[in-house]
Structure formats: C-alpha cells, structure tokens
Design a protein around this motif. Sequence first.
Motif, PDB file in Angstrom:
ATOM      1  N   GLY A 299      14.787   7.065   4.689  1.00 16.68           N
ATOM      2  CA  GLY A 299      14.609   6.780   6.104  1.00 16.68           C
ATOM      3  C   GLY A 299      13.162   6.804   6.563  1.00 16.68           C
ATOM      4  O   GLY A 299      12.889   6.929   7.756  1.00 16.68           O
ATOM      5  N   SER A 300      12.247   6.688   5.629  1.00 17.19           N
ATOM      6  CA  SER A 300      10.842   6.674   6.031  1.00 17.19           C
ATOM      7  C   SER A 300      10.011   5.897   5.023  1.00 17.19           C
ATOM      8  O   SER A 300      10.255   5.964   3.823  1.00 17.19           O
ATOM      9  CB  SER A 300      10.304   8.104   6.118  1.00 17.19           C
ATOM     10  OG  SER A 300       8.895   8.068   6.238  1.00 17.19           O
TER      11      SER A 300
ATOM     12  N   SER B  76      11.966  -5.687  -5.702  1.00 10.46           N
ATOM     13  CA  SER B  76      11.283  -6.898  -5.235  1.00 10.46           C
ATOM     14  C   SER B  76      12.252  -7.870  -4.585  1.00 10.46           C
ATOM     15  O   SER B  76      11.850  -8.776  -3.871  1.00 10.46           O
ATOM     16  CB  SER B  76      10.527  -7.585  -6.367  1.00 10.46           C
ATOM     17  OG  SER B  76      11.424  -7.926  -7.374  1.00 10.46           O
ATOM     18  N   THR B  77      13.548  -7.671  -4.815  1.00  4.93           N
ATOM     19  CA  THR B  77      14.535  -8.511  -4.141  1.00  4.93           C
ATOM     20  C   THR B  77      14.966  -7.877  -2.814  1.00  4.93           C
ATOM     21  O   THR B  77      15.949  -8.297  -2.214  1.00  4.93           O
ATOM     22  CB  THR B  77      15.765  -8.744  -5.044  1.00  4.93           C
ATOM     23  OG1 THR B  77      16.067  -7.526  -5.730  1.00  4.93           O
ATOM     24  CG2 THR B  77      15.499  -9.829  -6.062  1.00  4.93           C
ATOM     25  N   GLY B  78      14.271  -6.845  -2.402  1.00  2.00           N
ATOM     26  CA  GLY B  78      14.513  -6.286  -1.084  1.00  2.00           C
ATOM     27  C   GLY B  78      15.117  -4.896  -1.089  1.00  2.00           C
ATOM     28  O   GLY B  78      15.201  -4.260  -0.042  1.00  2.00           O
ATOM     29  N   GLY B  79      15.568  -4.419  -2.279  1.00  4.05           N
ATOM     30  CA  GLY B  79      16.065  -3.043  -2.341  1.00  4.05           C
ATOM     31  C   GLY B  79      17.565  -2.933  -2.516  1.00  4.05           C
ATOM     32  O   GLY B  79      18.274  -2.469  -1.624  1.00  4.05           O
ATOM     33  N   GLN B  80      18.069  -3.402  -3.668  1.00  3.99           N
ATOM     34  CA  GLN B  80      19.486  -3.209  -3.995  1.00  3.99           C
ATOM     35  C   GLN B  80      19.578  -2.101  -5.045  1.00  3.99           C
ATOM     36  O   GLN B  80      18.619  -1.815  -5.746  1.00  3.99           O
ATOM     37  CB  GLN B  80      20.103  -4.497  -4.550  1.00  3.99           C
ATOM     38  CG  GLN B  80      20.086  -5.667  -3.563  1.00  3.99           C
ATOM     39  CD  GLN B  80      18.733  -6.316  -3.445  1.00  3.99           C
ATOM     40  OE1 GLN B  80      17.978  -6.396  -4.408  1.00  3.99           O
ATOM     41  NE2 GLN B  80      18.397  -6.778  -2.244  1.00  3.99           N
ATOM     42  N   TYR B  81      20.782  -1.488  -5.152  1.00  4.99           N
ATOM     43  CA  TYR B  81      20.904  -0.418  -6.134  1.00  4.99           C
ATOM     44  C   TYR B  81      20.829  -0.985  -7.550  1.00  4.99           C
ATOM     45  O   TYR B  81      21.160  -2.145  -7.795  1.00  4.99           O
ATOM     46  CB  TYR B  81      22.176   0.406  -5.933  1.00  4.99           C
ATOM     47  CG  TYR B  81      23.487  -0.271  -6.256  1.00  4.99           C
ATOM     48  CD1 TYR B  81      23.951  -0.316  -7.572  1.00  4.99           C
ATOM     49  CD2 TYR B  81      24.277  -0.825  -5.253  1.00  4.99           C
ATOM     50  CE1 TYR B  81      25.166  -0.925  -7.871  1.00  4.99           C
ATOM     51  CE2 TYR B  81      25.489  -1.428  -5.545  1.00  4.99           C
ATOM     52  CZ  TYR B  81      25.924  -1.486  -6.859  1.00  4.99           C
ATOM     53  OH  TYR B  81      27.121  -2.077  -7.155  1.00  4.99           O
TER      54      TYR B  81
ATOM     55  N   CYS C 101       8.743   3.811  -4.606  1.00  9.44           N
ATOM     56  CA  CYS C 101       8.676   2.541  -3.881  1.00  9.44           C
ATOM     57  C   CYS C 101       8.804   2.906  -2.410  1.00  9.44           C
ATOM     58  O   CYS C 101       9.870   3.333  -1.967  1.00  9.44           O
ATOM     59  CB  CYS C 101       9.816   1.617  -4.290  1.00  9.44           C
ATOM     60  SG  CYS C 101      10.098   0.260  -3.129  1.00  9.44           S
ATOM     61  N   VAL C 102       7.722   2.762  -1.688  1.00  9.62           N
ATOM     62  CA  VAL C 102       7.753   3.201  -0.289  1.00  9.62           C
ATOM     63  C   VAL C 102       8.428   2.180   0.616  1.00  9.62           C
ATOM     64  O   VAL C 102       9.118   2.521   1.570  1.00  9.62           O
ATOM     65  CB  VAL C 102       6.323   3.508   0.238  1.00  9.62           C
ATOM     66  CG1 VAL C 102       5.792   4.775  -0.394  1.00  9.62           C
ATOM     67  CG2 VAL C 102       5.373   2.340   0.003  1.00  9.62           C
ATOM     68  N   THR C 103       8.223   0.917   0.296  1.00 15.35           N
ATOM     69  CA  THR C 103       8.673  -0.133   1.212  1.00 15.35           C
ATOM     70  C   THR C 103      10.180  -0.290   1.243  1.00 15.35           C
ATOM     71  O   THR C 103      10.787  -0.372   2.312  1.00 15.35           O
ATOM     72  CB  THR C 103       8.031  -1.477   0.810  1.00 15.35           C
ATOM     73  OG1 THR C 103       6.624  -1.301   0.805  1.00 15.35           O
ATOM     74  CG2 THR C 103       8.409  -2.588   1.778  1.00 15.35           C
TER      75      THR C 103
ATOM     76  N   SER D 161       0.860  -1.184   0.000  1.00 13.70           N
ATOM     77  CA  SER D 161       0.000   0.000   0.000  1.00 13.70           C
ATOM     78  C   SER D 161       0.898   1.237   0.000  1.00 13.70           C
ATOM     79  O   SER D 161       1.941   1.260   0.658  1.00 13.70           O
ATOM     80  CB  SER D 161      -0.956  -0.028   1.191  1.00 13.70           C
ATOM     81  OG  SER D 161      -0.298   0.399   2.334  1.00 13.70           O
ATOM     82  N   GLY D 162       0.522   2.203  -0.824  1.00 11.18           N
ATOM     83  CA  GLY D 162       1.341   3.409  -0.967  1.00 11.18           C
ATOM     84  C   GLY D 162       2.299   3.325  -2.139  1.00 11.18           C
ATOM     85  O   GLY D 162       2.955   4.305  -2.491  1.00 11.18           O
ATOM     86  N   CYS D 163       2.397   2.165  -2.796  1.00  9.36           N
ATOM     87  CA  CYS D 163       3.297   1.985  -3.936  1.00  9.36           C
ATOM     88  C   CYS D 163       2.801   2.803  -5.126  1.00  9.36           C
ATOM     89  O   CYS D 163       1.599   2.895  -5.366  1.00  9.36           O
ATOM     90  CB  CYS D 163       3.351   0.511  -4.313  1.00  9.36           C
ATOM     91  SG  CYS D 163       4.339   0.183  -5.785  1.00  9.36           S
TER      92      CYS D 163
END
Lengths: 390, 282
Positions: free
Chosen positions: B219-220, B130-135, B209-211, B20-22
């Motif tokens: 940081g939020s 989707s893999t958790g947030g890599q650059y 991408c909020v998550t 939610s928020g995406c």
Amino acid sequence: MKRTLDTGNAAITEGAIIAGCRLFAGYPITPATEIAENMSRRLPQVGGYYLQAEDELAALHICVGASLGGLKAMTATSGPGYILYADPYGWAIGSEIPVVIVNAQRVGPVSGITGAPGQGEFYLSRYPTQGGNFETIVLAPNSVQEAFTLTVEAFYLAERFRTPVTLLADQLVTDGWETLIIPETEEEIQAMGLKVIPRRINEGPEFYPATDEIDIPPVVLGHNTGAACSDWTPTAEGYDTEEVEWQHKHAYRLIYKIRNHKDLITRYESYFLEDDPEVILVSYGSPSRVVKSAVKAAREKGLKVGGLRLISLWPFPDEIFTKTAKYLSVELNYDGQLVREVQRAMPKGSEVHFMGKCGELPTVAELMELIEALIKGQPLKAKPWEMEAW
Amino acid sequence: MDYLATKYLRPRKIPSTACSGCGLGQIHKKVVKAIDELGLDVGDVVWGTGIGCAGRQTFATWKGDNFAGTHGRVYALATGLRIALPPNKKIILTVGDGDAFGIGFNHLLNCARRNVDLTVIVCDNLGYMSTGGQYGWTTPEGYRTDSSPYGMWEPNWMQGGRDVLNILREAGATFLARHTSIEGQEAVESIKKAILNKGFSLVHMPYPCVTNFAERALGSRRPAVMYKWFKERTVKLNERVDEKALGDIYFRTGIYYDASNSRPEFAEALRNRVAEIQRRFR
Ligand SMILES: Cc1ncc(C[n+]2csc(CCOP(=O)(O)OP(=O)(O)O)c2C)c(N)n1
Ligand code: SF4
Ligand SMILES: [Mg+2]
C-alpha cells in the motif's frame, strides 16, 4: 563422387555436413527422427555437436544460440514441432541469425497421421512466427538428390541473407529411398554447382544497418565486438528502442533484403509451356513427381498441357506465372493453400482449379481425368478432394 | 559515473531506465562488482538477459557483447551459445523470476541437469512486474497483486515446505545461493563463486519493486516501506529466527549449495566426447 542408395533424411544430413553445419539440436518426431539419428552419428565424426533438446522450443533456440556463437546449425521436425519453433524462429528473423530448419511435412492438423505425407505448412512457413514485418525463405525438394542440394543451398542462403531458411519437405521425400550422389572434394562440390560460404563476423558498430543489402555478416558473440542483439526492435547498434522510426527501418530491412534479391532465391522447373498450353499443373514436393508423369502422359495423348514445379516457395514466385491458362494446383491437403497464391499470381483471363489429397499421392489416372475435363471445359466431378470455382 | 560503471557499462544506458527506488540497480551493481573483483575484462563476459524489468533494464548495459532472449527461453539460447563459445568466456544472465521460475523453468532445469556453464542471476521482484504487477511463482502467500486482488492463494515455489533452490539442486545445479538485493559484500562474494564455478550456477536475488509490488502489496510506493519489509525478511541461512513470530515469507540468504567444479560441465564434456569419437574415425 560417392553414389549410394539412401533416404532423403540421409541426403539432408550429408548436405548439412558439406554446407558446414556443426551443430544439430532436435526432438524426436516422425518422419524427421531419422535426420536426428543420422546427425547424432555423423556430426561427431566431423567434429560437430548433436543435442537432443527438452522440446522443440529449446531445439531451435539451441541452434540459434550456437549460430550466435559462430557455428552453423540445423534442426529438423514435422508439423507439431514446427509450430513450437514459432518463438525462436521469430527471434532469429528479428536478430538476423542464420539457421536451417527442416520440416518433413506429415498429415495434420495436430498429430494427424504420423507416417504419411502432407503439405499443410505452406502458409505456416510463410508466417512461422508472429508480428509480421518480415519475409521468409522456403525451399521444397521433390527427390532425395534435391533434398541434398537444397540443404546445401539453404545454408548458403541463410548466411547471405542472415535469416532462417526452411527446407519444406514431406514424408515421401525424407523417408523415400533413391539414388544419392554426394561430392567428395571441393572440385566435385563446385562441379555440382553447390556453393558454400563460411561464417563471417560482424565487427560493428552497425549490426543492424537500415539497408536492403545482403552479405552483411551476422552478429557473432564472443569476439568483443560490442554487439547487442535481442527480441526488441533494434537501432543500428542493436540497442532496444521503442522509436517507430527504427521499427520502420528494421521492418524495411527484414522485408526488402529478401524481396529485392528474390532472383537469388527463386527456383522452379517448367515443362511443356512453349506452345501456350491450355492447362498448366502447379505443384511442389513429392506430388510434383506424379504431376510430371501425368503431364507427359497427356502430351502423349496430344493434349496441350504443361507444368510448373515450384522449388522455392517463399518469396512466392509470382513472376513465373506468365501464361494465361487453366491452372490446376495439386497439393497434399484438402484446404487448398498453394491454389490461393496461384490465383493471386496468374494473369487475367486465367482460371485456377484445385486437386487435393492427403496422406497419399494422387494417381496419374486421377490427374488425367481432371486434365481431360478441364480441356473439354467440363465441370470437375464432385469428389471429396475437389473444390471448384476458386 | 562511478569507477565500475565507467569501466564496464555503456554511458548510453546510464542512468538506468528503472523506476527510481527500484532495487534492481543494487543487483546490477553487485554483479558488475563481482566481475571486477574477479579481475575479468569486458571481453571476458558475454551478458544475456530475459524479458521484463530484469531483462530490459540490464540489456545492452554491458560494454562488451550482449544478447536478450524471448521470455523464458534465454537458457536454451545460452546452451547453444555455450557450446559455440570458447570455455574461458563467461556467460552471465540477468533474468526475472517469471522468466526463470515460470515460463522458462523447464529450460532452466534442463540447464541444471546438463550442468551448462552459465551464471544465472534471478532478479526476483516477487511477480510479473513489468506487465503492471501480477502474481508470480514467488509471490508470498496472501499478498495482493493486480491479479490476486484477494491475496495470493496459489502455492508458490517458496513457501509450504517448498524452495525453488532445492528443486534446482535436485536437478543438478552445482552452485546455488540466495541473497536479497539489500545485502552487501556477502552477496558479491556469492556471485563471484557462482561465476567461478565451471557449471550451472544460480543466485536467487529477491529485490524491492516499489512501483508495482509495494504499491499493491504494502500500500505504499515509498522506498523506505519496501526496504524495511525486505530488511525484516532477510535472514542469514544459519541465523535463528522465530518463524511463528514472523508468520510470513522470509528469505534465507547465503550459499545454499556449493558443488563447484565437482561434475563435468556440459559443453566441455560434449567437446571431449566429440574429440574422442573423431579420433576413432580418423
Ligand atoms: C511469451 C511471452 N509471454 C508474455 C510476455 C509479456 N511479458 C513481458 S515482461 C513480462 C513479465 C516477466 O516477469 P519477470 O520475468 O518476473 O520479469 P519482471 O518484469 O518482473 O522483472 C511478461 C509476462 C512476453 N513478452 N512473452
Ligand atoms: S516496475 Fe518495479 S521492478 Fe520494474 S523497474 Fe519499476 S520498481 Fe523496478
Ligand atoms: Mg518479476
């Protein structure tokens, strides 16, 4: 019938066209380049499309995409390209899209020797992609004429089983020149025992039914059937799911649609097996030509020797290994690939031995020496290509 | 469900499984709106996706025909499909930035070179999310992700004088635009033009991408924080901006390049060529 003198590459090209192939995407590689070249000349003449892809990943993906749109498609390569097919190969297995893949095996690993025959992809053709949970169909010609008929057969099986089929040839079969007879009419196609079926379209709503049945039309996009196909585990309608139950159903289908209809796939040739020979030579592809000569020569000397030639490699024809004997697997590699399957399939009390060469065929004399030693119960002399006691 | 969803999307996939928020839903909706405003029916469009959030969350949402390729390869798959399908069928792809500008970039460039009639919507969440947030290859310089804990240091495709759209233009793309997901009708208009171009079109759409991205980089996870970040960095192509004052990445939005229908489309050219050769051999 048209009777010509031509190469295995030409035979594969003509076989594909008769089978209804109308798109070829490839990438140059010895010794399969000539198939691409032949296709680039022949396909437009029959209203088909030739593409040169940016790499083999793209080549097979383009073929699979075309098949997904309803065109029968084929690609051809050798070892270094075959390994790059892994990704689209898996996609086509999972999404159950028919496509034909030719591998003219050369000497490996990696680039190895480019213009010489090898048989290093026996196992890779069984596991051409990751993840498991599938069976593959692999056919192996040993002559120019058989390269033609098995190409037609490969398309036929691909449609019925809706899966990729690999034609696992080798450099001597694809580059070799021999008599090639090509049927020119429907009647002649039938008279040669060749079967061609058109592409059918799955109307839905069940695109991936949990059954081992074959002859289910594949997904064809563009007909507004509401099809969904992807790399994820599908529900019957093709939705991506993470439910283990669906994964089980999907895997069951991919494995057992092939295992439970193996009789439609298995092809082999056997000779001199009636009197329970002491030694049976096992081979496929071009070495099988020398093997047959050696077995005949041994018989002329009064030795009880027979031969099994595999024409379909996967699913492996365990059931044809009925005789208790000393098996000798003759292959174009030094690591012994077929030999392991023979060992697994042979009856209790049998032995299996291995004769490996690569880049060149064994000679009849070399094989005779081994046959005689095996019959006398002598240990095989240590040669670079020998590995005893498997 | 609103009018667009009822008309074009499958109830089974609504609401979306995205966080939610995406911002992905904003893009998805704009694409469907563009299709609707062009008067296209469900049967006129074949919808393809890649892997990742962009791929998975949009796959099989379309009421008509759907496909999803493996990571980065859907462009090659779609090239084959384009040749097989009738020319009036639209192929629209919703894919991730990693999919298009990373693993699949070679295929993407070759689609542009060939001018294959595809509409590629790159849903850019500024990395591998989707893999958790890599650059990834659009992650802004200096920003933190799980695999750039000290800040993104590798040159990306977006800053330092580079723009991925310039590369695609050089490669031969015939329609190129960029819009952030927070933009309105102007983005829909660009997508419409992209679909109407009989050739290779790409719309680059950065979105929040909020998550994963916002959590690490800003940081939020509060959508308001990430949306504000995007709003400050969404700058129209012709708008003046004090780059020095901003001192950070910003997204120039609008139509970058419109050479719609100016050069032969690949599948059509291939068909014509084959027909001509066939005539010669009859
Ligand atoms: C060949 C391959 N490598 C890696 C992965 C793992 N993977 C799955 S989703 C994903 C992220 C893709 O990033 P992007 O295209 O930007 O999509 P996002 O998730 O950010 O929307 C990756 C790397 C994969 N599925 N296949
Ligand atoms: S991880 Fe990020 S991009 Fe993916 S669905 Fe969640 S918010 Fe959207
Ligand atoms: Mg991403």
